[in-house]
Design an enzyme around this catalytic site. Structure first.
Site, mmCIF file in Angstrom:
data_model
loop_
_atom_site.group_PDB
_atom_site.id
_atom_site.type_symbol
_atom_site.label_atom_id
_atom_site.label_comp_id
_atom_site.label_asym_id
_atom_site.label_seq_id
_atom_site.Cartn_x
_atom_site.Cartn_y
_atom_site.Cartn_z
ATOM 1 N N LYS A 188 -8.144 6.219 10.623
ATOM 2 C CA LYS A 188 -7.259 6.232 11.794
ATOM 3 C C LYS A 188 -6.593 7.606 12.002
ATOM 4 C CE LYS A 188 -6.416 1.273 11.820
ATOM 5 N NZ LYS A 188 -5.443 0.178 11.846
ATOM 6 N N THR A 220 8.962 2.590 -1.803
ATOM 7 C CA THR A 220 9.310 4.012 -1.937
ATOM 8 C C THR A 220 10.343 4.311 -0.858
ATOM 9 O OG1 THR A 220 7.034 4.410 -2.649
ATOM 10 C CG2 THR A 220 8.342 6.351 -2.062
HETATM 11 P P1 NDP Z 1 -0.791 1.631 3.859
HETATM 12 O O1 NDP Z 1 -1.611 1.815 2.636
HETATM 13 O O2 NDP Z 1 -0.657 2.755 4.822
HETATM 14 O O3 NDP Z 1 0.717 1.226 3.412
HETATM 15 C C1 NDP Z 1 0.917 0.230 2.474
HETATM 16 C C2 NDP Z 1 2.408 -0.083 2.351
HETATM 17 O O4 NDP Z 1 2.539 -1.227 1.533
HETATM 18 C C3 NDP Z 1 3.253 1.021 1.721
HETATM 19 O O5 NDP Z 1 4.485 1.088 2.391
HETATM 20 C C4 NDP Z 1 3.425 0.523 0.293
HETATM 21 O O6 NDP Z 1 4.634 0.932 -0.310
HETATM 22 C C5 NDP Z 1 3.486 -0.967 0.500
HETATM 23 N N1 NDP Z 1 3.089 -1.752 -0.675
HETATM 24 C C6 NDP Z 1 1.867 -1.843 -1.240
HETATM 25 N N2 NDP Z 1 1.884 -2.706 -2.275
HETATM 26 C C7 NDP Z 1 3.149 -3.185 -2.371
HETATM 27 C C8 NDP Z 1 3.789 -4.108 -3.232
HETATM 28 N N3 NDP Z 1 3.112 -4.724 -4.215
HETATM 29 N N4 NDP Z 1 5.099 -4.387 -3.026
HETATM 30 C C9 NDP Z 1 5.784 -3.768 -2.035
HETATM 31 N N5 NDP Z 1 5.221 -2.873 -1.172
HETATM 32 C C10 NDP Z 1 3.919 -2.586 -1.341
HETATM 33 O O7 NDP Z 1 -1.372 0.333 4.565
HETATM 34 P P2 NDP Z 1 -1.329 -0.015 6.132
HETATM 35 O O8 NDP Z 1 0.043 0.252 6.623
HETATM 36 O O9 NDP Z 1 -2.470 0.625 6.821
HETATM 37 O O10 NDP Z 1 -1.625 -1.591 6.136
HETATM 38 C C11 NDP Z 1 -0.689 -2.535 5.674
HETATM 39 C C12 NDP Z 1 -1.230 -3.929 5.860
HETATM 40 O O11 NDP Z 1 -1.336 -4.268 7.231
HETATM 41 C C13 NDP Z 1 -2.631 -4.095 5.267
HETATM 42 O O12 NDP Z 1 -2.624 -5.244 4.466
HETATM 43 C C14 NDP Z 1 -3.539 -4.277 6.454
HETATM 44 O O13 NDP Z 1 -4.591 -5.191 6.172
HETATM 45 C C15 NDP Z 1 -2.590 -4.866 7.501
HETATM 46 N N6 NDP Z 1 -3.002 -4.536 8.861
HETATM 47 C C16 NDP Z 1 -3.331 -5.563 9.707
HETATM 48 C C17 NDP Z 1 -3.725 -5.308 11.004
HETATM 49 C C18 NDP Z 1 -4.061 -6.439 11.924
HETATM 50 O O14 NDP Z 1 -4.665 -6.211 12.971
HETATM 51 N N7 NDP Z 1 -3.697 -7.673 11.613
HETATM 52 C C19 NDP Z 1 -3.829 -3.928 11.536
HETATM 53 C C20 NDP Z 1 -3.407 -2.917 10.569
HETATM 54 C C21 NDP Z 1 -3.041 -3.232 9.275
HETATM 55 P P3 NDP Z 1 4.809 2.395 -0.971
HETATM 56 O O15 NDP Z 1 5.048 3.325 0.176
HETATM 57 O O16 NDP Z 1 5.979 2.254 -1.859
HETATM 58 O O17 NDP Z 1 3.518 2.686 -1.704
#
Ligand code: NDP
Length: 276
Positions: free
Chosen positions: A65, A152
């Site tokens: 993206k 974070t």
């Molecule tokens: P990113 O990898 O960009 O971000 C992930 C985020 O999740 C970060 O803020 C991270 O925190 C946090 N995180 C991960 N694991 C944990 C945990 N165990 N506990 C707390 N926080 C956690 O992912 P995206 O933003 O691209 O996607 C997020 C979700 O949204 C995905 O599951 C994706 O499938 C879904 N999604 C769904 C869409 C739809 O059309 N339905 C479209 C786009 C996304 P930290 O910063 O601390 O690492």
């Protein structure tokens, strides 16, 4: 026939070909829509090839993206604010970029689930790409409060700084860690973390849930995720996963490409996996 595709890596799981084929059939549009797996270092070359073969537009998914944003010549506000694009349209030498994830989320919540955002208190969990895409469309709904909580903490704070003053003037935007939530309660809690993919849960305090509120997990097809289980255990009545968001962002892209907006309810029903 006009050609479209979704590009990602991996791409085998994508529901986009099924969704767009259903839209094309329902609206009588003559087009083909396929899934293309680009090499991790080959997004631009893959898009170039698709364009040269007559491609009219693409959807873009993980992990491209940001590459899509860099590739485009013209960024819509949605893509510029998110720093990421999930849809491209080709127009001669120009390449237009949009990010429909956030508008798809809001449309699913407000229209399909009939849950207001305007004037309500919204908690958005996570500070990654999905949160970036959701922030502006949520702020445009004028929530009373939009709080971004992330593991974070600095990431949530930095993200909020980028969006302060955007959207409707009534909206109050704040960000921090889960520990900063105190005893605050929220009408709408949206899980935009990727925790559910690993059957993990964001640490939402019990006081954050409201019985007549909405718990929305952007992840789809995973049934009752730990996040949704927590909400259910706290008595939250409205639970949803992200399948409606997925179909609504697809409908936005389809309308942008073809000038006709497809109905979404049947397609959502077809691919929805029961929550329990
Ligand atoms: P990113 O990898 O960009 O971000 C992930 C985020 O999740 C970060 O803020 C991270 O925190 C946090 N995180 C991960 N694991 C944990 C945990 N165990 N506990 C707390 N926080 C956690 O992912 P995206 O933003 O691209 O996607 C997020 C979700 O949204 C995905 O599951 C994706 O499938 C879904 N999604 C769904 C869409 C739809 O059309 N339905 C479209 C786009 C996304 P930290 O910063 O601390 O690492």
């Amino acid at each position: 026939m006009d050609r479209y595709a979704v590009i990602g890596h991996p791409i085998g799981h994508s529901k986009s070909p099924l969704i767009h084929s259903a839209f094309a059939q329902a609206t009588g549009q003559a087009l083909t829509y396929t899934a293309i797996e680009a090499p991790l270092d080959g997004f631009a070359a893959t898009v170039d090839r698709f364009r040269a073969d007559g491609g009219r537009g693409v959807n873009v998914t993980v992990p491209f993206k940001l590459d899509a944003c860099a590739y485009a010549t013209d960024l819509a506000d949605s893509a510029r604010a998110a720093g990421a694009a999930n849809a491209l349209k080709f127009d001669g030498s120009r390449c237009l970029a949009e990010n429909f994830d956030g508008v798809g989320l809001v449309r699913d919540i407000v229209h399909n689930l009939a849950q207001a955002v305007r004037g309500r208190r919204v908690l958005l969990l996570g500070a990654g790409g999905a949160t970036r895409g959701a922030l502006l469309p949520l702020l445009e709904q004028a929530p009373a409060l939009l709080f971004v909580a992330n593991r974070t903490v600095g990431k949530a704070q930095a993200l909020v700084q980028e969006f302060v003053g955007r959207g409707a003037s009534a909206a109050v935007l704040a960000g921090g860690g889960y520990g900063d939530l105190g005893n605050a309660a929220f009408d709408v809690v949206i899980n935009a973390t990727s925790a559910s993919l690993g059957q993990e849960r964001p640490p939402v305090p019990a006081s954050a849930w409201q019985a007549d509120g909405l718990a929305y997990d952007m992840v789809y097809g995973k049934g009752l995720t730990p996040f949704l289980q927590d909400a259910q255990a706290a008595g939250v009545r409205h639970l949803a996963d992200g399948v409606g968001m997925l179909v609504e962002q697809a409908a936005e892209a389809f309308a942008w490409w073809r000038g006709v907006r497809p109905a979404t309810a049947d397609v959502i029903r077809r691919i929805h996996v029961p929550l329990n």
